[in-house]
Motif scaffolding. Structure first.
Motif, PDB file in Angstrom:
ATOM      1  N   THR A  36     -50.209  71.121  33.588  1.00 31.99           N
ATOM      2  CA  THR A  36     -49.926  70.113  32.559  1.00 31.99           C
ATOM      3  C   THR A  36     -49.524  70.784  31.246  1.00 31.99           C
ATOM      4  OG1 THR A  36     -51.602  68.711  33.575  1.00 31.99           O
ATOM      5  CG2 THR A  36     -50.870  68.099  31.368  1.00 31.99           C
ATOM      6  N   PHE A  37     -50.240  71.842  30.891  1.00 33.61           N
ATOM      7  CA  PHE A  37     -49.952  72.620  29.681  1.00 33.61           C
ATOM      8  C   PHE A  37     -49.929  71.729  28.440  1.00 33.61           C
ATOM      9  CE2 PHE A  37     -47.926  74.806  33.297  1.00 33.61           C
ATOM     10  CZ  PHE A  37     -48.626  76.000  33.262  1.00 33.61           C
ATOM     11  N   HIS A  87     -52.256  76.471  24.739  1.00 34.24           N
ATOM     12  CA  HIS A  87     -53.266  77.413  24.239  1.00 34.24           C
ATOM     13  C   HIS A  87     -53.140  78.772  24.929  1.00 34.24           C
ATOM     14  CE1 HIS A  87     -55.715  76.813  27.847  1.00 34.24           C
ATOM     15  NE2 HIS A  87     -55.780  75.503  27.628  1.00 34.24           N
ATOM     16  N   GLY A 126     -54.919  80.381  27.082  1.00 35.75           N
ATOM     17  CA  GLY A 126     -55.130  80.425  28.534  1.00 35.75           C
ATOM     18  C   GLY A 126     -53.827  80.096  29.264  1.00 35.75           C
ATOM     19  N   HIS A 127     -53.067  79.163  28.717  1.00 37.91           N
ATOM     20  CA  HIS A 127     -51.771  78.805  29.306  1.00 37.91           C
ATOM     21  C   HIS A 127     -50.808  79.995  29.216  1.00 37.91           C
ATOM     22  CE1 HIS A 127     -52.756  74.351  28.190  1.00 37.91           C
ATOM     23  NE2 HIS A 127     -53.257  74.670  29.363  1.00 37.91           N
ATOM     24  N   ILE A 147     -51.735  82.865  31.696  1.00 39.18           N
ATOM     25  CA  ILE A 147     -51.449  82.685  33.132  1.00 39.18           C
ATOM     26  C   ILE A 147     -49.938  82.750  33.381  1.00 39.18           C
ATOM     27  CG2 ILE A 147     -51.331  80.144  33.357  1.00 39.18           C
ATOM     28  CD1 ILE A 147     -53.089  80.706  35.984  1.00 39.18           C
ATOM     29  N   LYS A 196     -56.271  61.287  35.552  1.00 41.16           N
ATOM     30  CA  LYS A 196     -57.346  61.345  34.540  1.00 41.16           C
ATOM     31  C   LYS A 196     -57.531  60.056  33.750  1.00 41.16           C
ATOM     32  CE  LYS A 196     -56.916  66.318  33.695  1.00 41.16           C
ATOM     33  NZ  LYS A 196     -56.543  67.357  32.732  1.00 41.16           N
ATOM     34  N   GLY A 252     -54.149  78.770  39.016  1.00 44.26           N
ATOM     35  CA  GLY A 252     -55.393  79.242  38.410  1.00 44.26           C
ATOM     36  C   GLY A 252     -56.508  79.161  39.446  1.00 44.26           C
ATOM     37  N   ASP A 265     -59.218  77.864  39.419  1.00 38.62           N
ATOM     38  CA  ASP A 265     -59.877  76.557  39.530  1.00 38.62           C
ATOM     39  C   ASP A 265     -59.345  75.805  40.767  1.00 38.62           C
ATOM     40  OD1 ASP A 265     -57.698  76.874  37.675  1.00 38.62           O
ATOM     41  OD2 ASP A 265     -57.907  74.815  36.984  1.00 38.62           O
ATOM     42  N   ARG A 272     -58.923  82.273  35.497  1.00 41.77           N
ATOM     43  CA  ARG A 272     -58.680  81.545  34.247  1.00 41.77           C
ATOM     44  C   ARG A 272     -59.159  82.381  33.067  1.00 41.77           C
ATOM     45  NH1 ARG A 272     -58.375  75.734  34.175  1.00 41.77           N
ATOM     46  NH2 ARG A 272     -59.637  75.654  32.289  1.00 41.77           N
ATOM     47  N   THR A 273     -58.579  82.146  31.912  1.00 41.66           N
ATOM     48  CA  THR A 273     -59.063  82.762  30.677  1.00 41.66           C
ATOM     49  C   THR A 273     -60.346  82.038  30.274  1.00 41.66           C
ATOM     50  OG1 THR A 273     -56.809  83.275  30.033  1.00 41.66           O
ATOM     51  CG2 THR A 273     -58.470  83.243  28.265  1.00 41.66           C
ATOM     52  N   VAL A 314     -61.665  78.601  26.984  1.00 43.59           N
ATOM     53  CA  VAL A 314     -60.677  77.697  26.376  1.00 43.59           C
ATOM     54  C   VAL A 314     -60.136  76.733  27.430  1.00 43.59           C
ATOM     55  CG1 VAL A 314     -58.755  79.342  26.684  1.00 43.59           C
ATOM     56  CG2 VAL A 314     -58.578  77.571  24.938  1.00 43.59           C
ATOM     57  N   SER A 315     -60.011  75.463  27.034  1.00 39.14           N
ATOM     58  CA  SER A 315     -59.329  74.483  27.886  1.00 39.14           C
ATOM     59  C   SER A 315     -58.854  73.333  27.001  1.00 39.14           C
ATOM     60  CB  SER A 315     -60.240  73.953  28.996  1.00 39.14           C
ATOM     61  OG  SER A 315     -61.040  72.897  28.528  1.00 39.14           O
ATOM     62  N   THR A 316     -57.845  72.644  27.475  1.00 36.99           N
ATOM     63  CA  THR A 316     -57.304  71.518  26.713  1.00 36.99           C
ATOM     64  C   THR A 316     -58.388  70.469  26.464  1.00 36.99           C
ATOM     65  OG1 THR A 316     -55.096  71.892  27.562  1.00 36.99           O
ATOM     66  CG2 THR A 316     -55.588  69.661  26.796  1.00 36.99           C
ATOM     67  N   THR A 317     -59.193  70.192  27.501  1.00 36.32           N
ATOM     68  CA  THR A 317     -60.257  69.194  27.362  1.00 36.32           C
ATOM     69  C   THR A 317     -61.253  69.613  26.276  1.00 36.32           C
ATOM     70  OG1 THR A 317     -60.005  68.699  29.700  1.00 36.32           O
ATOM     71  CG2 THR A 317     -62.016  67.902  28.651  1.00 36.32           C
TER      72      THR A 317
HETATM   73  N1  CTP Z   1     -55.485  78.003  32.730  1.00 39.48           N
HETATM   74  C1  CTP Z   1     -56.024  79.289  32.593  1.00 39.48           C
HETATM   75  N2  CTP Z   1     -57.046  79.505  31.698  1.00 39.48           N
HETATM   76  C2  CTP Z   1     -57.548  78.481  30.956  1.00 39.48           C
HETATM   77  C3  CTP Z   1     -56.994  77.174  31.066  1.00 39.48           C
HETATM   78  C4  CTP Z   1     -55.961  76.976  31.976  1.00 39.48           C
HETATM   79  O1  CTP Z   1     -55.604  80.225  33.263  1.00 39.48           O
HETATM   80  N3  CTP Z   1     -58.540  78.733  30.128  1.00 39.48           N
HETATM   81  C5  CTP Z   1     -54.423  77.798  33.689  1.00 39.48           C
HETATM   82  C6  CTP Z   1     -54.838  76.811  34.802  1.00 39.48           C
HETATM   83  O2  CTP Z   1     -55.578  77.477  35.798  1.00 39.48           O
HETATM   84  C7  CTP Z   1     -53.492  76.322  35.282  1.00 39.48           C
HETATM   85  C8  CTP Z   1     -52.616  76.355  34.008  1.00 39.48           C
HETATM   86  O3  CTP Z   1     -53.322  77.175  33.048  1.00 39.48           O
HETATM   87  O4  CTP Z   1     -52.955  77.229  36.229  1.00 39.48           O
HETATM   88  C9  CTP Z   1     -52.408  74.966  33.424  1.00 39.48           C
HETATM   89  O5  CTP Z   1     -53.701  74.399  33.249  1.00 39.48           O
HETATM   90  P1  CTP Z   1     -53.987  72.980  32.616  1.00 39.48           P
HETATM   91  O6  CTP Z   1     -54.802  72.184  33.564  1.00 39.48           O
HETATM   92  O7  CTP Z   1     -52.759  72.383  32.089  1.00 39.48           O
HETATM   93  O8  CTP Z   1     -54.894  73.429  31.352  1.00 39.48           O
HETATM   94  P2  CTP Z   1     -56.430  73.210  31.019  1.00 39.48           P
HETATM   95  O9  CTP Z   1     -56.676  73.832  29.693  1.00 39.48           O
HETATM   96  O10 CTP Z   1     -57.276  73.677  32.176  1.00 39.48           O
HETATM   97  O11 CTP Z   1     -56.504  71.622  30.871  1.00 39.48           O
HETATM   98  P3  CTP Z   1     -57.706  70.611  31.142  1.00 39.48           P
HETATM   99  O12 CTP Z   1     -58.857  71.018  30.283  1.00 39.48           O
HETATM  100  O13 CTP Z   1     -57.126  69.261  30.747  1.00 39.48           O
HETATM  101  O14 CTP Z   1     -58.011  70.702  32.623  1.00 39.48           O
END
Ligand code: CTP
Length: 131
Positions: free
Chosen positions: A9-10, A14, A16-17, A20, A45, A93, A95, A114-115, A118-121
């Protein structure tokens, strides 16, 4: 030329995006990214991403490590996307560990760590606490 494909989704781009995508690109010579549609995210979602799909695609395409971007409109079409884009490697990733093994008949499947932290959520929830 080794072609790599990945999906995501990106939303609210951030570190982490970026990490990867850079690691995915380093596994080959060409990186295609399937950016998931607003509708797909809503179906999964029950909320739309903060950044609309056109903007998310433009941000990803602007990165040095990305060669090509397309809109991913259905999870069910993953195999079709891998074939159309002639991918040699699918990167996901960790996950998603194990969930895309069925595509090993089409290409190599690699799950990257994954990094941490950090996450979008998490970003959305953190910003909410500022309001
Ligand atoms: N990703 C990653 N490290 C993170 C967050 C995301 O490597 N800390 C990777 C995911 O594994 C995926 C790609 O980035 O391959 C896109 O992830 P996405 O689901 O868009 O990002 P999230 O931050 O995980 O979003 P959400 O919290 O909404 O799940």
């Amino acid at each position: 030329m080794k072609r790599v494909i990945t999906f995501g989704t990106f939303d609210i781009f951030h570190i982490g995006h970026l990490r990867i995508l850079e690691r995915a690109r380093a596994l080959g010579d060409h990186l295609t990214v399937g950016v998931s549609s607003d509708k797909m995210n809503h179906d999964k979602k029950q909320r739309y991403p903060i950044y609309p799909q056109d903007e998310r695609m433009r941000i990803i395409l602007g990165l040095k490590c990305v060669d090509e971007v397309f809109l991913e409109e259905s999870l069910a079409l993953k195999g079709e996307y891998i074939r159309t884009h002639k991918a040699d490697v699918l990167v996901m990733g960790h996950d998603w560990e194990g969930r895309f093994d069925e595509f090993r008949s089409l290409c190599e499947v690699v799950y990257l760590p994954r990094t941490q932290g950090v996450s979008t959520t998490d970003i959305i929830n953190q910003v909410k606490t500022y309001a």
